[in-house]
Design a protein around this motif. Structure first.
Motif, short mmCIF file in Angstrom:
data_model
loop_
_atom_site.label_atom_id
_atom_site.label_comp_id
_atom_site.label_asym_id
_atom_site.label_seq_id
_atom_site.Cartn_x
_atom_site.Cartn_y
_atom_site.Cartn_z
N ALA A 1 0.39 -0.70 -0.17
CA ALA A 1 -0.25 0.24 -0.12
C ALA A 1 0.71 1.17 -0.10
O ALA A 1 0.94 2.74 0.01
CB ALA A 1 -1.09 0.27 1.19
N SER A 2 2.07 0.94 0.68
CA SER A 2 3.20 2.49 0.47
C SER A 2 3.93 2.39 -0.93
O SER A 2 4.32 3.65 -0.68
CB SER A 2 3.95 2.14 1.91
N ILE B 1 10.31 1.37 -8.10
CA ILE B 1 11.37 0.10 -7.38
C ILE B 1 11.56 0.27 -5.95
O ILE B 1 11.70 -0.77 -5.03
CB ILE B 1 12.32 -0.37 -8.25
N ASP B 2 12.59 1.66 -6.16
CA ASP B 2 13.08 2.40 -4.35
C ASP B 2 11.84 2.18 -3.66
O ASP B 2 11.58 0.91 -2.54
CB ASP B 2 13.51 3.82 -4.44
N ALA B 3 10.11 1.77 -3.68
CA ALA B 3 9.56 2.17 -2.82
C ALA B 3 9.26 0.63 -2.28
O ALA B 3 8.67 0.92 -1.64
CB ALA B 3 7.71 3.22 -3.29
N LEU B 4 8.57 0.23 -3.41
CA LEU B 4 8.34 -1.22 -3.97
C LEU B 4 9.66 -2.07 -2.21
O LEU B 4 9.26 -2.75 -1.76
CB LEU B 4 7.82 -1.96 -5.08
#
Length: 129
Positions: free
Chosen positions: A9-10, A57-60
């Motif tokens: 979700a983030s 990608i960084d957030a995942l």
């Protein structure tokens, strides 16, 4: 070994409900492998799209306790291999340590006509990391 498929979700949500963005493979020793699905991003230029993809990608990865420094493999699909240097300049902004293993392909098109590239990664997080 435990496998979890996830759309955190983030992080930005997938463009389709028919796939998961992250496969998390947890090993008995506490180490984790993260397989991140191919990502595209909006933007008028290849540089803008590249930055958007790396930010997603960084957030995942962060949603699973990892960073871009944990990336061990990257696969890039470009619609114009002649623009590899342009993409590479942005990639070096985000992947600043020892470069991961890598494959780059030229493809005639991607699933969204406006997409100039798609990137997928594998990250390895050591136990306790």
């Amino acid at each position: 070994m435990q496998i979890t498929l996830d759309n955190p979700a983030s992080a930005p949500q997938p463009l389709s409900p028919y796939y998961s963005q992250v496969a998390r493979v947890e090993h008995a020793d506490g180490s984790v492998l993260l397989f991140v699905s191919g990502q595209i991003a909006e933007g008028a230029t290849l540089a803008e799209q590249s930055r958007g993809v790396f930010e997603t990608i960084d957030a995942l990865l962060k949603a699973h306790g990892a960073t871009l420094a944990d990336v061990i493999n990257i696969r890039t699909y470009l619609t114009d291999i002649g623009r590899l240097d342009e993409y590479g300049a942005v990639r070096r902004e985000f992947l600043t340590g020892t470069p991961p293993t890598s494959m780059t392909f030229e493809v005639p098109r991607l699933f969204r006509p406006e997409a100039l590239l798609e990137i997928e990664v594998v990250a390895a997080v050591p136990a306790g990391g």
